[in-house]
Design a protein around this motif. Sequence first.
Motif, PDB file in Angstrom:
ATOM      1  N   HIS A  84       0.775  -1.316   0.082  1.00 37.99           N
ATOM      2  CA  HIS A  84       0.182  -0.106   0.023  1.00 37.99           C
ATOM      3  C   HIS A  84       0.836   1.277  -0.064  1.00 37.99           C
ATOM      4  O   HIS A  84       0.302   2.217  -0.529  1.00 37.99           O
ATOM      5  N   GLY A  85       2.046   1.316   0.723  1.00 37.80           N
ATOM      6  CA  GLY A  85       2.733   2.484   0.641  1.00 37.80           C
ATOM      7  C   GLY A  85       3.003   3.166  -0.897  1.00 37.80           C
ATOM      8  O   GLY A  85       3.162   2.046  -1.871  1.00 37.80           O
ATOM      9  N   SER A  86       3.289   4.340  -1.013  1.00 42.84           N
ATOM     10  CA  SER A  86       3.288   4.941  -2.382  1.00 42.84           C
ATOM     11  C   SER A  86       4.479   5.935  -2.230  1.00 42.84           C
ATOM     12  O   SER A  86       4.858   6.513  -1.181  1.00 42.84           O
ATOM     13  N   VAL A  87       5.282   5.903  -3.557  1.00 32.10           N
ATOM     14  CA  VAL A  87       6.548   6.690  -3.407  1.00 32.10           C
ATOM     15  C   VAL A  87       6.277   7.794  -4.756  1.00 32.10           C
ATOM     16  O   VAL A  87       6.026   7.470  -5.631  1.00 32.10           O
ATOM     17  N   TYR A  88       6.545   8.975  -4.651  1.00 29.66           N
ATOM     18  CA  TYR A  88       6.141   9.869  -5.528  1.00 29.66           C
ATOM     19  C   TYR A  88       7.573  10.566  -6.222  1.00 29.66           C
ATOM     20  O   TYR A  88       8.460  11.341  -5.504  1.00 29.66           O
TER      21      TYR A  88
END
Length: 574
Positions: free
Chosen positions: A97-101
């Motif tokens: 679920h974690g997101s990286v931008y």
Amino acid sequence: MSTPTPLYIGFDLSTQQLKALVVNSSLKVIHTSIFDFDADSHGFPIKKGVQFNEAEHEVFAPVALWLQALDGVLEGLKSQGLDFSRVKGISGAGQQHGSVYWGREAEKMLQGLDAGRGLEEQLSGAFSHPFSPNWQDSSTQRECDEFDGVLGSREELARVTGSKAHHRFTGPQIMRFQRKHPDVYEKTERISLVSSFLASLLLGRIAPFDISDVCGMNLWDIKKGEYHEELLKLCAGSFGPEDLKRKLGPVPEDGGFHLGMIDRYYVDRYGFSPDCAVIPSTGDNPATILALPLRPSDAMVSLGTSTTFLMSTPSYKPDPATHFFNHPTTPGLYMFMLCYKNGGLAREYVRNAINEKQGNPSSSAPGGPWANFDKTTLATPPMGQKLDSDPMKLGLFFPRPEIVPNLPAGQWRFTYSPSTNTLTETEDGWDHPTDEARAIVESQLLSLRLRSRGLTESPSVGIPAQPRRVYLVGGGSKNRAIAKVAGEVLGGIDGVYKLDVGDNACALGAAYKAVWGLEREPGQTFEGLIGQRWREEEFIEKIADGYQPEVFERYGLAVEGFEKMERAVLGQKQ
Ligand code: XUL
């Protein structure tokens, strides 16, 4: 001289550490390297791998920490003498679920890495936002309400995406991000999941999402195999769905797909072969079911701080209380998951209360601090019924708020008489804390049986539906009393087994995925290839009997009381 045999690396980028496991083609583990975020990193104000903004219920991790960790864990393998040139393939597992931008210059920076300088120094500036929202974040209630509503109901969202809206799911997280940081969102070129972020670092360009991990976003239409337009529209707000779709990128269907070769940086800095292939990294839960050739009617119970229950199944029966994901390797199969917040910690409270009453067991006692808990569990009859005519004792024990079912922290004790179908909330007849040892183990297992019953099948005529095997992993799998009760409650016609890989299941599953991706024959499934090489006697141990007709039937009656009890408690909270 014979050519050295190939090796494969499985990474596990989890909340508190980055781990690398090296295996050979026979699935044997050759090296393990761990970079523990709190103990081994420098320069980050983290606690258990994350930072907090309590006022807004935000939990997040600094992305640069993971850059430091990747060099750190590879240095660890180097100091163990790993010959990197033998590594033929790499895959990984990432916390879900974690997101990286990523910012606009990211691709350029990824492609221009200099082997003389570390990843942290060169890539810290590649992100439009320096933090990755973590699965423990609960800042997105408003967005979850909108996700649950947009298709008409939570049931419909679960039918389309495999899950109702959850705080930690990436869609609600991205939606909140675009609202809270519109300028940063606008400048974000691509968004990765933690799993695809890891693959991107290895590839030297942004990697696509994995076919299983994409299901942890509340954005992917599982049956159609594409993003759901209306959900993208909701998530992207004024920035529009097309822009978001571009930021997310394509999703290859094949979990064993060759993404490309490892970036030059790793060849020059560590001695990898330029022919080392990168296979999609998946989520940590999907990777866990790849730690063994799990068959469709097998169940895996991971007994850690929290409890997760995983099954591989051909049936897609979504429900707001559960999760369905695409299977990480095998088209036509799904991964079914139950994710509880209360697991080991809840059992520890009862264990401590029992030790307080009975005295701490000696440190050399088999079972250690669990010796009294185990003895008490085994000495108590199922549901505390000394006589068949006694009412069953059933309870819910949640030191932390629970997701399955959605209840605040609390404890509830009931008695249930199946013959008259009478459920009473009472502590009468409960001997505290003695009766609670067996009751808490039963309570956790009855919840699993209740929620997985539509997915199990009858193994042969006249035998009730149940898993073929129950595999226990994680800290609690050492506990023989839990294993015994697991067999009694869940069944398992072939028995209850312990998968002796400690906390390594996800890294191991990722390494096996790399073996399969590189060594499979055309059309050969993951289960087929791993099944052929799997040495059962070495890798697993039968620790308890499974199906025992009489007690299994009795627990069948208890499941009905348990369901009624949950409904009663949920009713009180409304
Ligand atoms: C699953 C979940 C956790 C994380 C842990 O939905 O949120 O199990 O994957 O890393």
